[in-house]
Scaffold this active site. Structure first.
Site, short mmCIF file in Angstrom:
data_model
loop_
_atom_site.label_atom_id
_atom_site.label_comp_id
_atom_site.label_asym_id
_atom_site.label_seq_id
_atom_site.Cartn_x
_atom_site.Cartn_y
_atom_site.Cartn_z
N GLY A 39 0.64 -0.86 0.23
CA GLY A 39 0.15 0.33 -0.37
C GLY A 39 1.06 1.64 0.01
O GLY A 39 0.42 2.33 0.42
N ALA A 45 0.28 5.35 4.30
CA ALA A 45 2.21 5.42 3.72
C ALA A 45 3.17 6.52 4.17
O ALA A 45 3.82 6.78 4.49
CB ALA A 45 2.46 4.21 2.29
N HIS A 192 -1.72 1.82 17.07
CA HIS A 192 -0.93 3.16 17.25
C HIS A 192 -1.21 4.01 18.16
O HIS A 192 -0.15 4.47 18.71
CB HIS A 192 -0.63 3.84 15.26
CG HIS A 192 -2.24 4.85 15.17
ND1 HIS A 192 -3.00 4.25 14.17
CD2 HIS A 192 -3.01 5.50 15.42
CE1 HIS A 192 -3.54 5.14 14.49
NE2 HIS A 192 -3.76 6.28 15.08
N LYS A 196 1.18 6.08 22.04
CA LYS A 196 1.47 7.37 22.80
C LYS A 196 1.90 7.48 23.62
O LYS A 196 2.03 5.94 23.77
CB LYS A 196 -0.23 7.49 22.18
CG LYS A 196 -0.44 8.50 21.10
CD LYS A 196 -2.32 8.91 20.94
CE LYS A 196 -2.35 9.41 19.48
NZ LYS A 196 -1.51 9.86 19.13
N HIS A 254 -8.92 1.10 19.56
CA HIS A 254 -7.97 2.58 20.10
C HIS A 254 -8.55 2.82 22.16
O HIS A 254 -7.80 2.89 22.49
CB HIS A 254 -8.33 4.25 19.61
CG HIS A 254 -7.92 3.97 18.28
ND1 HIS A 254 -6.54 2.95 18.14
CD2 HIS A 254 -8.35 4.68 17.07
CE1 HIS A 254 -6.65 3.34 16.90
NE2 HIS A 254 -7.51 4.35 16.67
N LYS A 346 -12.49 22.54 24.00
CA LYS A 346 -11.11 23.13 24.34
C LYS A 346 -10.02 22.65 23.35
O LYS A 346 -8.40 22.67 23.48
CB LYS A 346 -10.63 21.37 25.76
CG LYS A 346 -11.69 21.98 26.60
CD LYS A 346 -11.27 20.82 26.94
CE LYS A 346 -12.27 20.30 28.81
NZ LYS A 346 -11.99 19.06 29.29
N SER A 400 2.05 19.24 33.15
CA SER A 400 1.89 19.60 31.24
C SER A 400 3.02 18.41 30.60
O SER A 400 4.22 19.47 31.23
CB SER A 400 1.93 20.67 31.47
OG SER A 400 0.40 21.47 30.81
#
Length: 478
Positions: A39, A45, A192, A196, A254, A346, A400
């Site tokens: 692909g 990709a 994916h 994170k 997810h 936000k 943060s």
């Protein structure tokens, strides 16, 4: 969409339980790496796969004299045309133009169909010619991927991007087909979001900080929310999205992966198999989803896309409440919520996605993990307002990430095992079939809203009380 990396090492075969990092390091030391990207002309990709390979190249993990990348797809384009498509997506900064040019020269493109043996024979020929040009034994950089490529004794890993099927039956069929060619330790199913930084931090946060241990249970947690919001619609991809919907696209994978990390018991060790064992136990403890604890929505204007059927019932929004039947979580609702074209109260940037985890403690305190953007961990607290009067206000203890850890990067190290995939589909397949059969209808909602009002009512019944008037403001970098 899949990316396939193949390695062959002449000194010894690798034990199946060795980590990818160690395997990859040893393979590269032996200098014989071919990567096949299936692909290669597609959107994923150019935006994800090739930039990820380029980052590995710039960091020295892929050496130009050791690696070659073969792209394969249906689109009929030349090597240079593929390189031109990719070039603009490779992050290079002020002094990286030469790195980009050198990296692109490592890419060769082969056009062919996915259901025609001739295309894969052409790919096999291209790889063989490269090996001969490098004065390497034919087949030395690759291993068997199908009956078109004979087994040459190499070290092979296949990386598969979601969706892993449409329901339990199709996922099992796909797993069986892949399983005929590869053993489970060779298969890397990518979600994916597991790459994170703050998703990976969940385990450390939970088990390395002792004050969380006595709090992380049904006695102290009223409910858990895992929320994904996009402030844009399908943006020209309606025809593709309509085949899947928001549950298949976001919630079943997810959000469910984040739920596993929140709810799992402490693993025996941080080895991948021990972590995945505990995640499977969580999934197997989830009770069947009740229709009355689901709200579906479809934003107004979704069917204006000419590629979307006029009678589409595909949800662009869904809220579902899951219950985990075990001692730790009995009675605690886990609220999974995802939607497109939602409000951006936000959000400062257009066309972006937000994902966050809210753990509501008894007594109105909230522990929030903001996964994207502006990664942060903060605890909502009630404090005294400055002044003579005894009035209260909401504030936070805040970590943060962009302020504390400048220049952080994600690291893809968690993948989905077959039994974990099966257990995840077992949770959502009955609900998805009822939606596909028209038994549950998607409610209309206006773009830019919070979604259907019925979803907020469902959250209220689950015990969630929204903190009105409170807005978290990311700290500025000094």
């Amino acid at each position: 969409m899949a990316a396939l990396g193949e390695w062959h090492c002449e000194k010894r075969p690798f034990a199946k339980n060795e980590s990818f990092a160690r395997d990859n390091e040893n393979v590269l030391e032996r200098g014989c790496l071919s990567i096949i990207v299936l692909g290669a002309s597609g959107d994923l990709a150019k935006k994800k796969t090739f930039p990820a390979l380029f980052n590995l190249y710039r960091q020295g993990f892929l050496q130009s004299n050791e690696v070659y990348i073969f792209g394969y797809a249906r689109t009929k384009i030349s090597d240079d045309e593929l390189r031109d498509r990719i070039r603009g997506y490779l992050p290079h900064g002020k002094d990286g133009t030469e790195d980009v040019s050198n990296f692109l020269q490592l890419i060769k493109y082969v056009s062919g169909s996915y259901d025609d043996p001739e295309g894969f024979k052409a790919l096999d020929k291209a790889i063989s010619e490269h090996e001969i040009s490098k004065q390497s034994m034919e087949g030395s950089s690759r291993a068997s991927t199908s009956h078109f490529l004979p087994d040459l004794g190499g070290w092979t890993r296949i990386v598969v991007e979601k969706p892993f099927g449409r329901d339990l039956a199709s996922a099992e069929e796909l797993s069986s087909q892949i399983g005929e060619l590869f053993e489970e330790p060779q298969i890397y199913r990518i979600d994916h979001y597991l790459g994170k930084e703050l998703v990976q931090n969940l385990l450390v946060l939970r088990f390395a900080n002792r004050f969380f241990l006595p709090l992380w249970n049904r006695d102290n947690i009223a409910n858990v929310q895992i929320v994904f919001r996009e402030d844009f619609g399908t943006e020209g991809r309606g025809g593709y999205f309509d085949q899947y919907g928001i549950i298949r696209d976001i919630i079943q994978n997810h959000l469910l992966q984040v739920l596993c990390l929140v709810a799992m018991e402490k693993p025996v060790s941080l080895k991948p198999e021990h972590i995945r064992d505990e995640k499977v136990k969580v999934l197997q403890s989830v009770l069947p989803i009740k229709d009355e604890e689901v709200v579906l929505g479809q934003y107004e204007g979704y069917k204006d896309d000419p590629t979307v059927p006029d009678n589409s019932n595909t949800p662009t929004f869904a809220t579902a409440i899951l219950h985990i039947h075990n001692e730790r979580w009995e009675g605690v609702p886990f609220i999974l919520k995802a939607g497109k074209a939602l409000n951006s109260r936000k959000q400062k940037y257009a066309f972006n996605s937000r994902m966050f985890l809210v753990i509501s403690l008894n007594g109105r305190n909230e522990f929030v993990i903001r996964l994207q953007p502006s990664e942060a961990i903060y605890m909502k607290l009630t404090v005294k307002q400055p002044g003579l009067e005894m009035s209260t206000a909401h504030s936070e203890l805040d970590l943060s990430y962009r302020q504390r850890y400048q220049g952080i990067k994600g690291d893809q190290q968690h993948f989905v095992r077959r039994d974990e995939l099966k257990a995840a589909w077992e949770i959502f397949t009955p609900l998805l079939h009822r939606i596909d059969n028209g038994e549950l209808k998607s409610l209309p909602y206006k773009p830019g809203s919070r979604g259907p009002a019925e979803a907020d009512q469902l959250l209220e019944r689950a015990g969630y009380v929204q903190t009105h008037g409170y807005i978290w403001i990311p700290p500025t970098l000094s």
